[in-house]
Scaffold this motif. Structure first.
Motif, PDB file in Angstrom:
ATOM      1  N   LYS A  81       1.124  -6.808  -4.503  1.00 18.55           N
ATOM      2  CA  LYS A  81      -0.143  -6.738  -3.765  1.00 18.55           C
ATOM      3  C   LYS A  81      -1.055  -7.902  -4.152  1.00 18.55           C
ATOM      4  N   SER A  82      -1.116  -8.216  -5.422  1.00 14.94           N
ATOM      5  CA  SER A  82      -1.921  -9.344  -5.885  1.00 14.94           C
ATOM      6  C   SER A  82      -1.465 -10.639  -5.210  1.00 14.94           C
ATOM      7  N   LEU A 134      -2.233 -10.665  -1.359  1.00 13.68           N
ATOM      8  CA  LEU A 134      -3.652 -10.925  -1.131  1.00 13.68           C
ATOM      9  C   LEU A 134      -3.998 -12.392  -1.399  1.00 13.68           C
ATOM     10  N   LYS A 143      -8.718  -8.717  -8.506  1.00 13.82           N
ATOM     11  CA  LYS A 143      -8.887  -7.308  -8.896  1.00 13.82           C
ATOM     12  C   LYS A 143      -7.544  -6.683  -9.279  1.00 13.82           C
ATOM     13  N   TYR A 144      -6.531  -6.913  -8.462  1.00 16.29           N
ATOM     14  CA  TYR A 144      -5.220  -6.323  -8.760  1.00 16.29           C
ATOM     15  C   TYR A 144      -4.522  -7.045  -9.912  1.00 16.29           C
ATOM     16  N   ASP A 195       0.834  -1.212   0.000  1.00 18.11           N
ATOM     17  CA  ASP A 195       0.000   0.000   0.000  1.00 18.11           C
ATOM     18  C   ASP A 195       0.866   1.259   0.000  1.00 18.11           C
ATOM     19  N   ARG A 213      -7.425 -13.734   0.311  1.00 24.45           N
ATOM     20  CA  ARG A 213      -8.389 -12.675  -0.057  1.00 24.45           C
ATOM     21  C   ARG A 213      -8.470 -12.671  -1.583  1.00 24.45           C
ATOM     22  N   GLU A 268     -10.002  -9.805  -4.008  1.00 22.87           N
ATOM     23  CA  GLU A 268      -9.134  -8.628  -4.092  1.00 22.87           C
ATOM     24  C   GLU A 268      -7.882  -8.928  -4.908  1.00 22.87           C
ATOM     25  N   SER A 269      -7.374 -10.131  -4.740  1.00 23.81           N
ATOM     26  CA  SER A 269      -6.187 -10.519  -5.511  1.00 23.81           C
ATOM     27  C   SER A 269      -6.493 -10.495  -7.009  1.00 23.81           C
TER      28      SER A 269
END
Length: 384
Positions: free
Chosen positions: A278-279, A282, A293-294, A262, A287, A290-291
């Motif tokens: 981040k992917s 997550l 999504k990135y 972040d 998660r 969300e993973s």
């Protein structure tokens, strides 16, 4: 009476030695006057092999003059662009410095003249390090930078206040640190690292060298602390972020890893490295939505990156397994259907990574009843 005889015998034994020493010293001085500096040095170094001569100030002073003569000869040749061994020229400068410091420890009578002379040629100690650095002679270069830095603590140079007045000290410390790093010697790397950090133009690399030294010393706590400082000060420097992410992952500190991604994305929201990190984090934290999504965001930025496809496909497969546990066959099948194109595209981009994509595609094709595709993957997995 016996004591008197013993003293007399000692004097008889010592006198020839003193006479020989005096003769050789006189011979060396004659060689210096006639410009035969190398011959004088040879004579004087032979004298200094005898431990009884090592506190003789006159020998050390003559030795200094012999080396000084050779240094000046080399300097003249280089000035006139005549053929001369540049490394030898710098070596003489370093040799003079060492001799002068030894002489100064025996007597301060010559301190003013020696310090003035050596202060003038001290830049060539730095230059000698730079010369050897360009030739990748890390150990030799280190000796020069260390000698340059060490002048600050030598009584011989106390009038010059190098630590506060010499602006090249941080740079010399940086190159010494670099040479220690190139030798993979953590002790040498760390010796001048604090001073090297004062060279703010290269502090990012200095922190990298410090971190590597801590890693070699297996000091995990200080290694991570250095990575954290490096990322805080230089978030886009290539070294700190990926290693700090690995460190957090190895320690199972996924919340810290996520907070790090972040922070990184606030600096550069479109960084492929930061988005992928981040992917992945997550995904490890389960998660999955969300993973995905990135991963999809990263695929939009660069469709040719393979790993985001693998992350998205893996996330959908894991979602499918969750639905299987809940006995929701419809949602499970939908998740496998969404996973399929991602994993097939990963296979297309990374055909040699069979160990990664084949087991996942096997599970996808099995659950989607894709007979032809399943048979192909089954054969691939059975191949050696």
């Amino acid at each position: 009476m016996k004591q008197l005889i013993a003293v007399t015998l000692l004097l008889l034994m010592t006198t020839p030695c003193l006479m020989a020493q005096k003769k050789e010293l006189s011979q060396a001085r004659s060689s210096i006057k006639s410009g035969k500096y190398a011959d004088a040095e040879k004579t004087l170094t032979a004298l200094l092999k005898d431990s009884t001569n090592r506190t003789n100030k006159r020998i050390w002073l003559a030795y200094y003059d012999a080396v000084l003569g050779q240094y000046e000869q080399g300097n003249e040749k280089l000035y006139l662009k005549q053929q001369y061994d540049t490394a030898s020229f710098f070596a003489k400068a370093l040799q003079m410095l060492t001799i002068a410091e030894t002489l100064d420890s025996l007597t301060t009578d010559n301190r003013k003249s020696l310090s003035q002379q050596l202060n003038a040629l001290r830049p060539n100690i730095f230059n000698g390090g730079s010369f050897l650095l360009r030739k990748n002679k890390w150990a030799d270069a280190y000796r020069y930078y260390e000698a340059y830095l060490d002048c600050a603590r030598q009584p011989l140079f106390q009038a010059y206040h190098y630590d506060s007045l010499d602006t090249r000290m941080p740079e010399a410390a940086y190159w010494a640190t670099y040479c220690g790093y190139k030798q993979q010697d953590p002790v040498l790397t760390l010796r001048y690292s604090k001073q090297a950090l004062q060279d703010t133009t290269k502090a990012d690399f200095t922190l990298q060298f410090i971190a590597e030294a801590r890693r070699l010393l297996k000091d995990d706590e200080l290694y991570v602390q250095t990575l954290e400082e490096g990322f805080r000060r230089y978030p886009q420097f290539h070294y700190f972020f990926p290693r700090l992410m690995d460190a957090y992952a190895n320690m199972g500190q996924h919340e810290k890893a996520l907070a790090l991604t972040d922070s990184a994305l606030t600096v550069n929201p479109s960084s492929e490295l930061f988005l992928f990190a981040k992917s992945t984090t997550l995904l490890r934290m389960e998660r999955y939505a969300e993973s995905i999504k990135y991963s999809e965001r990263l695929i939009e930025l660069n469709p040719n990156l393979a790993e985001p496809y693998f992350n998205a496909g893996t996330a959908y497969v894991n979602i499918a397994e969750r639905q299987n546990d809940k006995r929701d066959k419809k949602l499970m099948r939908q998740a496998y259907q969404k996973a399929c194109p991602f994993m097939e595209h990963y296979r297309k981009l990374m055909p040699k990574e069979k160990a990664k994509w084949a087991p996942v595609l096997y599970r996808i094709y099995l659950n989607l009843n894709m007979g032809k595709q399943f048979d192909e993957i089954d054969r691939l997995l059975k191949e050696k």
